[in-house]
Design a protein around this motif. Structure first.
Motif, short mmCIF file in Angstrom:
data_model
loop_
_atom_site.label_atom_id
_atom_site.label_comp_id
_atom_site.label_asym_id
_atom_site.label_seq_id
_atom_site.Cartn_x
_atom_site.Cartn_y
_atom_site.Cartn_z
N UNK A 78 -40.35 63.33 -9.88
CA UNK A 78 -39.03 63.29 -9.27
C UNK A 78 -38.71 64.49 -8.40
N UNK A 79 -37.46 64.53 -7.97
CA UNK A 79 -36.98 65.60 -7.09
C UNK A 79 -35.47 65.69 -7.21
N UNK A 80 -34.94 66.81 -6.84
CA UNK A 80 -33.50 66.99 -6.65
C UNK A 80 -33.31 68.05 -5.60
N UNK A 81 -32.33 67.82 -4.71
CA UNK A 81 -31.99 68.88 -3.76
C UNK A 81 -30.49 68.93 -3.54
N UNK A 82 -30.05 70.12 -3.15
CA UNK A 82 -28.65 70.38 -2.76
C UNK A 82 -28.68 70.84 -1.32
N UNK A 101 -35.77 71.35 -6.06
CA UNK A 101 -36.62 71.32 -7.25
C UNK A 101 -37.50 70.09 -7.12
N UNK A 102 -38.81 70.28 -7.10
CA UNK A 102 -39.70 69.19 -6.75
C UNK A 102 -39.63 68.96 -5.26
N UNK A 106 -43.52 69.07 0.13
CA UNK A 106 -44.55 70.04 -0.21
C UNK A 106 -45.91 69.38 -0.41
N UNK A 107 -46.93 69.79 0.36
CA UNK A 107 -48.29 69.30 0.10
C UNK A 107 -48.81 69.80 -1.24
N UNK A 108 -48.31 70.97 -1.69
CA UNK A 108 -48.74 71.51 -2.97
C UNK A 108 -48.21 70.66 -4.13
N UNK A 109 -46.97 70.20 -4.01
CA UNK A 109 -46.39 69.35 -5.05
C UNK A 109 -47.16 68.05 -5.15
N UNK A 117 -41.99 69.32 -11.64
CA UNK A 117 -41.17 69.57 -10.44
C UNK A 117 -40.69 71.01 -10.34
N UNK A 118 -40.35 71.62 -11.48
CA UNK A 118 -39.83 72.99 -11.46
C UNK A 118 -40.83 73.98 -10.90
#
Length: 289
Positions: A78-82, A101-102, A106-109, A117-118
């Protein structure tokens, strides 16, 4: 983006094109233009009245105070953004800031399997105008701290305050910028304060399964920008929202287009896109005090 917790990986510029923008808007500042023409609608992408042609409906808890909650658990995959954006009153400066977060871009994620995700958090900053800067340094779980009122990523933080000064979001920035082809990174330091002028208690599902949701927390706000590096300061109008999902964003969507505009004391937000299954969603929302 740049991953500072993976030494040796070097630079990884990421070019992302999620939006396909079509149509034609009237000339800027044309006084005779009806400001709500886009909101009265001429049908939507999948037919007027079709359930999958709109935002699906409310999600989340309306009983909670309207504000960002930074301690929300983000599930694997998952992911979350503000998200914050702002324009100076004289229109010479602008900014966008996204706390991830997540990190969905990101290619690394993606390479990690998206299990933690953290461990893939970042504060993405774009400053426009004189002193333009771009920041997107990804940090690991050891450098990220979630609390109800504060999200700390490295030396930077987003924190929510309520009290005598009213509700406000304070963003303390201590970062280094990224420039393609240039090996040294300039310091980016300062503080940004967002003062909501209105709140929206509803969050909306973007897909029938409810795996992706969006909420315009403060559709309209005032913002104070006080940067030390670069040395710029301005006041202007702003906006705050949040997106979250329980699966990779590319599993849910092929493309989307989002935009907003101030019209008098109200705000118009247009949100449309194409889901992975080929269905469309398209909504025009009007927010008032």
């Amino acid at each position: 983006g740049f991953r500072d917790t993976l030494p040796g990986d070097g630079w990884s510029p990421l070019w992302t094109g999620l939006a396909r923008v079509g149509g034609k808007l009237p000339p800027a500042r044309q006084p005779a233009v009806d400001p709500w023409a886009l909101l009265r609608g001429r049908g939507d992408s999948s037919g007027r009245g079709s359930a999958n042609g709109r935002l699906i409906g409310e999600a989340g808890e309306r009983s909670c105070a309207v504000r960002p909650y930074f301690d929300t658990v983000v599930p694997p995959q998952g992911y979350r953004w503000w998200y914050i954006d702002a324009l100076s009153d004289d229109e010479r400066f602008g900014l966008t800031i996204i706390g991830f977060i997540g990190s969905v871009f990101s290619p690394y994620y993606k390479k990690s399997g998206r299990d933690i995700p953290l461990d893939h958090s970042c504060l993405n900053i774009a400053l426009y105008g004189r002193g333009a800067r771009w920041v997107m340094t990804e940090r690991g779980a050891g450098d990220t701290r979630q609390e109800r009122d504060t999200l700390s990523i490295g030396a930077s933080a987003m924190r929510w305050e309520s009290g005598g000064m009213g509700d406000r979001l304070i963003i303390d920035i201590e970062e280094r910028d990224i420039r393609l082809g240039i090996p040294w990174r300039r310091r980016v330091k300062g503080q940004i304060i967002l003062h909501p002028e209105m709140f929206n208690e509803r969050s909306f599902k973007l897909d029938p399964a409810g795996r992706h949701s969006w909420q315009a927390i403060a559709p309209r706000a005032r913002i104070e920008v006080k940067m030390e590096r670069p040395d710029i300061a301005w006041n202007g109008s702003g906006y705050l929202d949040s997106n979250h999902g329980s699966e990779p964003i590319e599993d849910g969507f092929q493309s989307w287009h989002w935009s907003r505009a101030h019209v008098g004391k109200q705000v118009a937000v247009i949100y449309e896109g194409k889901r992975r299954d080929g269905s469309h969603f398209a909504s025009a929302l009007r927010f008032g005090p």
